[in-house]
Design an enzyme around this catalytic site. Structure first.
Site: not given
Ligand SMILES: *Cc1c(COP(=O)(O)O)cnc(C)c1O
Length: 404
Positions: A362, A188, A216, A244, A21, A136, A276-277, A247
């Site tokens: 990936t 994704s 996503h 998230t 990478r 899963s 964690t903070t 994104k």
């Molecule tokens: C990117 C991703 C995550 C993680 O989210 P981040 O906020 O980037 O850590 C979780 N699940 C899927 C399917 C993702 O593509």
């Protein structure tokens, strides 16, 4: 012991496979998505980004930036602690309320990233629910896989998006055990979308709870950006919706939403939440503004869909093979790791177009691709430039064209 030699030998193997990478070093321009300055050996140059997960350009949205500036000026830089020890800021609480409302749930819980939210929540559920089984989907994200591994409970993998296989596998589990069906809405890399209603039917039939990753999809689908579950009117049937803030919402952070008891359970037992903070208040304020904006405004989503359709049509015209799917992700299939990297390098160096090559692990070997994510802020001229460059490179690299 020469430890560096041990590191290097594995890195060399990665390079030989063409899977090493290399990061593009970018400086994003405020308010000017998808433009960025790229730094490399030859000095800086401007590029157009075609592979961002800031799907709607909200990371440069003026309302989001204003909210972050304001919170920074009011609260300063960091949260000052974990959520438990002085780190719960007013903005975190407002954001959790907003997220619960977005998904029509009683409660929400913030994490430092989507990765952490999956890892921590699945890990805690699988470990703490007595004798639990997690079912899963075979193509679940690394963060879910790691969370399940961390749970150390029984794990059953069902074939990707295969509802009959899920039904079959659920039938073999004793009815009295807690069961968690973990899956995503939009996957994704292929951009395919799960048969959500059928999955929920099967899960309900077997008394399983459902864990849905809408990473996503949040901000992008549904009339208020609540995701595919909102679009299909299914939010109330999903036990836990995860997403998230990094994104489509354009900032950073992760979250889960669900019943008050479920969120309180994760809040109280999850190491990845507790130790964690907390997110900086300005980050929470920016995410809050972004979610509120996309709840009201559909313009970004509509324009994104237009650009996706236009790009697909143009690729078809010149015979560049791309994977069909119903989402906003346009995977241009190359099928060779070395050519994929070479295409990406030439696009970047000669055409000012940045699209990162996606190689194994990936995606499976032989399905190497350029994953394009058209946004509402790409122009017709950007699109023209991209398709022309791709088309000339397709001949240059002797790649086969799709038959129109
Ligand atoms: C990117 C991703 C995550 C993680 O989210 P981040 O906020 O980037 O850590 C979780 N699940 C899927 C399917 C993702 O593509």
């Amino acid at each position: 012991m020469d430890y560096d030699a041990l590191f290097s030998s594995q890195l060399d193997a990665l390079r030989r496979e063409g899977n090493y990478r290399v990061f593009a070093e970018l400086e994003r321009y405020r308010g000017n998505f998808p433009r960025a300055r790229r730094h490399c050996g030859d000095g800086p140059s401007d590029v157009t980004v075609w592979c961002s997960n800031d799907y709607l350009g909200m990371g440069q949205n003026p309302e989001v930036l204003a909210a972050m500036h304001e919170a920074l000026d009011r609260c300063g830089a960091g949260a000052g602690g974990t959520r438990n020890i002085s780190g719960t800021n007013h903005y975190h609480v407002l954001l959790e309320r907003e997220l619960a409302d977005l998904h029509g749930k009683e409660a929400a819980l913030l994490f430092t990233s989507g990765y952490v939210s999956n890892w921590a929540s699945l890990g805690t559920l699988g470990a703490r629910l007595p004798n639990a089984v997690i079912l899963s989907d075979a193509l679940n994200h690394a963060s879910m896989i790691e969370g399940i591994r961390h749970a150390r409970c029984e794990k059953v993998i069902w074939r990707h998006n295969d509802v009959r296989d899920l039904d079959d596998k659920l039938s073999r589990i004793e009815p009295g055990r807690p069961k968690i069906v973990a899956f995503e809405s939009v996957y994704s890399m292929d951009g395919d979308i799960c048969p959500m209603e059928e999955i929920l039917d099967v899960a309900e039939k077997h008394g399983a709870m459902t864990y849905l990753d809408e990473v996503h999809a949040v901000g992008l689908y549904g009339p208020r950006g609540g995701g595919v579950a909102e679009e299909r009117g299914l939010m109330d049937r999903v036990t836990l919706i995860e997403g998230t803030l990094g994104k489509a919402f354009g900032v950073v952070g992760g979250f889960i939403t669900g019943s008050a008891a479920l969120c309180d359970f994760i809040r109280s037992f999850s190491s990845g939440f507790i130790f964690t903070t907390a997110l900086p208040p300005a980050v929470a304020a920016g995410a809050l503004a972004s979610i509120r904006h996309l709840k009201r405004s559909d313009a970004e989503r509509r324009r994104q869909r237009e650009m996706v359709a236009k790009l697909r049509a143009r690729l078809d015209q010149v015979g560049i093979p791309h994977l069909w799917n119903p989402s906003h992700i346009v995977p241009v299939m190359v099928g060779d790791p070395v050519k994929c990297k070479m295409l990406s390098d030439i696009l970047l160096d000669d055409h000012g177009i940045y699209v990162q090559p996606i190689n194994y692990p990936t995606v499976p070997k032989g399905s190497e691709r350029l994953r394009l994510t058209p946004s509402p802020l790409h122009t017709d001229a950007d699109l023209d430039h991209l398709v022309r460059a791709l088309s000339s490179l397709w001949s240059h690299c002797a790649l086969s064209r799709a038959v129109a």
